[in-house]
Design an enzyme around this catalytic site. Structure first.
Site, PDB file in Angstrom:
ATOM      1  N   ASP A   1       0.857  -1.179   0.000  1.00 55.98           N
ATOM      2  CA  ASP A   1       0.000   0.000   0.000  1.00 55.98           C
ATOM      3  C   ASP A   1       0.904   1.244   0.000  1.00 55.98           C
ATOM      4  O   ASP A   1       1.351   1.687  -1.064  1.00 55.98           O
ATOM      5  CB  ASP A   1      -0.891  -0.101   1.246  1.00 55.98           C
ATOM      6  CG  ASP A   1      -1.927   0.993   1.366  1.00 55.98           C
ATOM      7  OD1 ASP A   1      -2.476   1.400   0.343  1.00 55.98           O
ATOM      8  OD2 ASP A   1      -2.203   1.428   2.499  1.00 55.98           O
TER       9      ASP A   1
ATOM     10  N   LYS B   1      -1.262  -1.390  -4.517  1.00 59.22           N
ATOM     11  CA  LYS B   1      -2.002  -0.166  -4.832  1.00 59.22           C
ATOM     12  C   LYS B   1      -0.974   0.915  -5.146  1.00 59.22           C
ATOM     13  O   LYS B   1      -0.590   1.676  -4.267  1.00 59.22           O
ATOM     14  CB  LYS B   1      -2.834   0.274  -3.618  1.00 59.22           C
ATOM     15  CG  LYS B   1      -3.986  -0.649  -3.263  1.00 59.22           C
ATOM     16  CD  LYS B   1      -4.899   0.013  -2.248  1.00 59.22           C
ATOM     17  CE  LYS B   1      -5.012  -0.785  -0.994  1.00 59.22           C
ATOM     18  NZ  LYS B   1      -5.871  -0.217   0.040  1.00 59.22           N
TER      19      LYS B   1
ATOM     20  N   PHE C   1     -10.217   0.301  -0.131  1.00 61.36           N
ATOM     21  CA  PHE C   1      -9.884  -0.589   0.979  1.00 61.36           C
ATOM     22  C   PHE C   1     -10.581  -1.919   0.758  1.00 61.36           C
ATOM     23  O   PHE C   1     -11.801  -1.979   0.595  1.00 61.36           O
ATOM     24  CB  PHE C   1     -10.257   0.005   2.342  1.00 61.36           C
ATOM     25  CG  PHE C   1      -9.573  -0.733   3.454  1.00 61.36           C
ATOM     26  CD1 PHE C   1      -8.249  -0.442   3.783  1.00 61.36           C
ATOM     27  CD2 PHE C   1     -10.218  -1.750   4.138  1.00 61.36           C
ATOM     28  CE1 PHE C   1      -7.583  -1.139   4.782  1.00 61.36           C
ATOM     29  CE2 PHE C   1      -9.559  -2.465   5.148  1.00 61.36           C
ATOM     30  CZ  PHE C   1      -8.239  -2.152   5.470  1.00 61.36           C
TER      31      PHE C   1
HETATM   32  P1  IMP Z   1       2.110  -0.612   3.629  1.00 61.92           P
HETATM   33  O1  IMP Z   1       3.192  -0.595   4.654  1.00 61.92           O
HETATM   34  O2  IMP Z   1       1.316   0.664   3.653  1.00 61.92           O
HETATM   35  O3  IMP Z   1       2.575  -0.964   2.255  1.00 61.92           O
HETATM   36  O4  IMP Z   1       1.041  -1.635   4.141  1.00 61.92           O
HETATM   37  C1  IMP Z   1       0.943  -2.923   3.858  1.00 61.92           C
HETATM   38  C2  IMP Z   1      -0.026  -3.587   4.829  1.00 61.92           C
HETATM   39  O5  IMP Z   1      -1.180  -2.778   5.096  1.00 61.92           O
HETATM   40  C3  IMP Z   1      -0.575  -4.831   4.218  1.00 61.92           C
HETATM   41  O6  IMP Z   1       0.263  -5.934   4.476  1.00 61.92           O
HETATM   42  C4  IMP Z   1      -1.943  -4.965   4.856  1.00 61.92           C
HETATM   43  O7  IMP Z   1      -1.835  -5.677   6.075  1.00 61.92           O
HETATM   44  C5  IMP Z   1      -2.352  -3.552   5.136  1.00 61.92           C
HETATM   45  N1  IMP Z   1      -3.298  -3.058   4.107  1.00 61.92           N
HETATM   46  C6  IMP Z   1      -3.049  -2.134   3.161  1.00 61.92           C
HETATM   47  N2  IMP Z   1      -4.115  -1.913   2.364  1.00 61.92           N
HETATM   48  C7  IMP Z   1      -5.070  -2.752   2.808  1.00 61.92           C
HETATM   49  C8  IMP Z   1      -6.429  -3.027   2.367  1.00 61.92           C
HETATM   50  O8  IMP Z   1      -6.975  -2.458   1.407  1.00 61.92           O
HETATM   51  N3  IMP Z   1      -7.109  -3.970   3.086  1.00 61.92           N
HETATM   52  C9  IMP Z   1      -6.563  -4.628   4.148  1.00 61.92           C
HETATM   53  N4  IMP Z   1      -5.299  -4.415   4.580  1.00 61.92           N
HETATM   54  C10 IMP Z   1      -4.559  -3.489   3.919  1.00 61.92           C
END
Ligand code: IMP
Ligand code: MG
Length: 168
Positions: A94, A122, A143
């Site tokens: 994300d 994303k 989400f």
């Molecule tokens: P990042 O550090 O922002 O890249 O986050 C990654 C983590 O955020 C993922 O491993 C998920 O656990 C959580 N996450 C990010 N987007 C979503 C979503 O749309 N649904 C559920 N969990 C999410």
């Protein structure tokens, strides 16, 4: 957003790519809990290497839906990864914070190599640049839940991926 069949087809494609890169020899698959658990279980059953499965839990999220930026290792690996080939398996990338902070921590432990496989990404949400070596689906900024992904710990058991309407 994604049906069970679409997910299964894409997991098979990811496994094919990984099998080309790691046809044999030991491969340490490191699942990033908790969201990865369904993906990891489907993926590893299609891999040909001598797969060892381990898990880490890292948090930057709490129960909400907004990243706090800094990651915290809640559960570390219980194996020495020096000289080993690692494949990190994520459910979704994300903001990019989790993996961009976790990778250098693991690099310090001197594995032979590290690659990252994510089922979902994303790209429009990145706060730090991060590109996985293997990506299943690039999805818009929604989400989502299901196939291991949760909203407040619910919906992980859905075999498909759905968009959540978040009411503020
Ligand atoms: P990042 O550090 O922002 O890249 O986050 C990654 C983590 O955020 C993922 O491993 C998920 O656990 C959580 N996450 C990010 N987007 C979503 C979503 O749309 N649904 C559920 N969990 C999410
Ligand atoms: Mg996760």
């Amino acid at each position: 957003m994604l049906t069970e069949e679409e997910i299964q087809q894409q997991v098979a494609k990811l496994a094919e790519q990984i099998n080309q890169d790691y046809p044999e020899g030991e491969l340490i698959v490191v699942g990033i809990l908790k969201g990865c658990f369904v993906f990891v279980s489907d993926l590893v059953r299609k891999l040909n290497a001598d797969v060892k499965v381990h898990f880490m839990q890292v948090s930057s999220y709490g129960d909400g839906t907004v990243s706090t930026g800094k990651i915290q290792i809640k559960k570390d690996l219980e194996v020495d990864i020096e000289g080993k080939h690692l494949l990190l398996a994520e459910d979704i990338i994300d903001s990019g914070h989790t993996l961009s902070q976790l990778l250098p921590i693991l690099q310090e432990r001197k594995p032979a190599s590290i690659k990252v496989c994510t089922l979902l990404s994303k790209p429009s949400r990145r706060q730090v640049e991060f590109e996985a070596d293997y990506t299943g689906f690039e999805i818009p900024d929604e989400f989502i839940v299901g196939y291991g992904l949760d909203c407040g710990e619910s919906f992980r058991q859905l075999p498909y991926i759905a968009v959540v309407d978040i009411e503020e």
